[in-house]
Design a protein around this motif. Structure first.
Motif, PDB file in Angstrom:
ATOM      1  N   GLU A  41      30.534 -11.256 -31.387  1.00  0.00           N
ATOM      2  CA  GLU A  41      30.262  -9.841 -31.652  1.00  0.00           C
ATOM      3  C   GLU A  41      30.129  -9.058 -30.349  1.00  0.00           C
ATOM      4  OE1 GLU A  41      27.293  -7.119 -34.426  1.00  0.00           O
ATOM      5  OE2 GLU A  41      26.502  -8.928 -33.471  1.00  0.00           O
ATOM      6  N   ILE A  45      32.488  -5.851 -29.447  1.00  0.00           N
ATOM      7  CA  ILE A  45      31.927  -4.501 -29.335  1.00  0.00           C
ATOM      8  C   ILE A  45      32.157  -3.937 -27.938  1.00  0.00           C
ATOM      9  CG2 ILE A  45      29.541  -4.844 -28.531  1.00  0.00           C
ATOM     10  CD1 ILE A  45      30.573  -2.790 -31.589  1.00  0.00           C
ATOM     11  N   ARG A 263      22.999  -5.452 -32.183  1.00  0.00           N
ATOM     12  CA  ARG A 263      23.746  -6.684 -32.449  1.00  0.00           C
ATOM     13  C   ARG A 263      22.867  -7.618 -33.261  1.00  0.00           C
ATOM     14  NH1 ARG A 263      28.151  -4.469 -31.884  1.00  0.00           N
ATOM     15  NH2 ARG A 263      26.775  -3.756 -33.371  1.00  0.00           N
ATOM     16  N   ASN A 278      24.592  -3.398 -39.491  1.00  0.00           N
ATOM     17  CA  ASN A 278      25.094  -4.749 -39.760  1.00  0.00           C
ATOM     18  C   ASN A 278      24.501  -5.291 -41.061  1.00  0.00           C
ATOM     19  OD1 ASN A 278      26.540  -4.679 -37.398  1.00  0.00           O
ATOM     20  ND2 ASN A 278      25.517  -6.433 -36.444  1.00  0.00           N
ATOM     21  N   TYR A 285      26.892 -12.722 -41.773  1.00  0.00           N
ATOM     22  CA  TYR A 285      27.075 -12.345 -40.363  1.00  0.00           C
ATOM     23  C   TYR A 285      27.891 -13.415 -39.635  1.00  0.00           C
ATOM     24  CZ  TYR A 285      25.734 -11.428 -35.478  1.00  0.00           C
ATOM     25  OH  TYR A 285      25.748 -11.195 -34.126  1.00  0.00           O
ATOM     26  N   LEU A 289      32.042 -13.086 -38.403  1.00  0.00           N
ATOM     27  CA  LEU A 289      32.385 -13.170 -36.989  1.00  0.00           C
ATOM     28  C   LEU A 289      33.201 -14.419 -36.664  1.00  0.00           C
ATOM     29  CD1 LEU A 289      29.131 -11.577 -35.713  1.00  0.00           C
ATOM     30  CD2 LEU A 289      31.429 -10.820 -35.080  1.00  0.00           C
ATOM     31  N   LYS A 292      36.342 -13.110 -36.554  1.00  0.00           N
ATOM     32  CA  LYS A 292      36.424 -12.022 -35.567  1.00  0.00           C
ATOM     33  C   LYS A 292      36.358 -10.635 -36.215  1.00  0.00           C
ATOM     34  CE  LYS A 292      38.840 -14.789 -32.094  1.00  0.00           C
ATOM     35  NZ  LYS A 292      37.539 -15.258 -31.580  1.00  0.00           N
ATOM     36  N   GLN A 293      35.539 -10.526 -37.271  1.00  0.00           N
ATOM     37  CA  GLN A 293      35.286  -9.248 -37.929  1.00  0.00           C
ATOM     38  C   GLN A 293      33.806  -8.903 -37.793  1.00  0.00           C
ATOM     39  OE1 GLN A 293      37.666  -7.285 -39.420  1.00  0.00           O
ATOM     40  NE2 GLN A 293      39.188  -8.775 -38.718  1.00  0.00           N
ATOM     41  N   ILE A 294      33.503  -7.702 -37.284  1.00  0.00           N
ATOM     42  CA  ILE A 294      32.105  -7.293 -37.160  1.00  0.00           C
ATOM     43  C   ILE A 294      31.595  -6.896 -38.549  1.00  0.00           C
ATOM     44  CG2 ILE A 294      30.477  -5.690 -36.093  1.00  0.00           C
ATOM     45  CD1 ILE A 294      32.460  -5.365 -33.783  1.00  0.00           C
ATOM     46  N   ARG A 296      29.749  -4.904 -40.380  1.00  0.00           N
ATOM     47  CA  ARG A 296      28.958  -3.677 -40.330  1.00  0.00           C
ATOM     48  C   ARG A 296      29.458  -2.672 -41.356  1.00  0.00           C
ATOM     49  NH1 ARG A 296      31.410  -1.579 -34.511  1.00  0.00           N
ATOM     50  NH2 ARG A 296      33.551  -1.283 -35.244  1.00  0.00           N
TER      51      ARG A 296
END
Length: 378
Positions: A41, A45, A263, A278, A285, A289, A292-294, A296
């Motif tokens: 993350e 970001i 975060r 988030n 969570y 990730l 590779k996806q946040i 939120r």
């Protein structure tokens, strides 16, 4: 552009009966997966930020960050420092439970760059600590404060609660008196809130535990605040007291409408005029990730919601709301977000003061800041 970085460490070794922050019981295997997700993350970001962005403050909260693996924390910090531009004199706050600290761990945290341990003391009374299921003893609390002084931390904060089950004003002032003798640079003095669906709430509803009445709680706050001010602390925010130069920069950035990145699961962010939150799930969570996806959600209220939040938090500051800074951060004058009829009534009643540059509460209005904000915001 300077901003704050908040990291939510969601793990606790036990769950206090009054806390409603997002947290789960600690698992070593889950913690390892969490730090791997946090690392991903952090890198993702960093790509969204402008090249001139500088992290001026770092705050790791929870949960109980002081039970974290220092090896995993060190590895993440290395990634964070290579991903972001950290200010040379960064303020690095780190929340700690007393029972998970000793002089060795404090020393290692200092080596990792922590400048401001935040100690969850709550009370020095053994019976009151048991009532809110805290695991440390008063003696352990005294030891940790001694170690913070001895190790030469640039600053540190101590949390103190009032309004606890079985607490009288005299008991609270005994806590305040002990705290003053220890000379911490910063003190956060919070009223215990009985949150719905917590174990404490169930015991209060059943009559097993009794919370002090409102007049007693009000007396605790005013007498405690008065003692701290008389002892050389500046009452710079409703719940915050500091020796000169020890105000919490991270919180001040948030309270004045600055940008911040959150975060970890349940963390919130505000940057580029947008509010994000988030997910409140460690599993979701980690899974998001790993792809590779946040994980939120964008809050569409965006800039105007953040502006209104800044009015609320700004009125809780002794210095009030800087009109020029408000325009700089939100692109609109303060008057566009307030009810001018209520404003005139509050001015005439000497509840708020406006010198053209700053809008703040009077000494009389300071303790009513939340109600004043409710009336002022359109």
């Amino acid at each position: 552009m300077s901003l704050g970085l908040y990291v939510h460490f969601p793990f606790c070794s036990y769950l206090c009966n009054y806390c409603d922050y997002f947290k789960v019981l600690h698992s070593k295997a889950l913690e390892e997966k969490y730090f791997a997700a946090l690392t991903t993350e952090t890198k993702l970001i960093a790509k969204e930020l402008s090249s001139d962005a500088t992290v001026d403050t770092l705050f790791i909260g929870g949960g109980t960050p002081s039970i974290a693996s220092l090896k995993l924390l060190q590895e993440w910090l290395k990634v964070a420092r290579s991903s972001f531009s950290f200010a040379e004199k960064i303020e690095f706050s780190f929340e700690c439970n007393i029972d998970s600290l000793d002089v060795e761990k404090l020393s290692l945290l200092k080596e990792l760059g922590v400048t401001r341990p935040c100690l969850g003391m709550q009370s020095f009374n053994e019976q009151l600590l048991k009532a809110i299921t805290r695991a440390h003893s008063p003696h352990e609390g005294h030891q940790v404060v001694y170690h913070c002084h001895a190790l030469g931390f640039a600053s540190f904060n101590i949390d103190l609660l009032f309004g606890m089950p079985g607490q009288s004003n005299n008991l609270f002032l005994e806590d305040v008196s002990q705290l003053v003798e220890m000379e911490p640079p910063h003190i956060s003095m919070y009223q215990l809130t009985v949150e719905p669906n917590t174990p404490l709430a169930i015991r209060v509803r059943s009559g097993e535990m009794v919370i002090p009445d409102e007049p007693t709680i009000a007396t605790m706050f005013t007498s405690g605040a008065g003692t701290l001010v008389d002892s050389g602390y500046e009452h710079y925010e409703i719940s915050s007291f500091a020796k000169p130069g020890h105000e919490c920069r991270h919180n001040l950035n948030y309270w004045t409408g600055g940008e911040f990145i959150g975060r970890g699961p349940s963390a919130h962010s505000y940057y580029n005029g947008r509010n994000y939150a988030n997910v409140e799930s460690v599993g979701e969570y980690i899974n998001s990730l790993s792809q590779k996806q946040i994980p939120r959600v964008l809050n569409e209220s965006g800039l105007l919601k953040r502006a209104d939040d800044t009015i609320v938090s700004g009125l809780r500051l002794k210095r009030g709301i800087d009109r020029g800074l408000f325009v700089e951060r939100f692109g609109i004058p303060l008057d566009e977000r307030i009810n001018l009829k209520e404003y005139e009534l509050l001015i005439k009643s000497n509840i708020i003061i406006d010198d053209g540059h700053t809008l703040r509460t009077s000494d009389t209005g300071f303790f009513q800041a939340d109600e004043i904000a409710r009336r002022l915001i359109k």
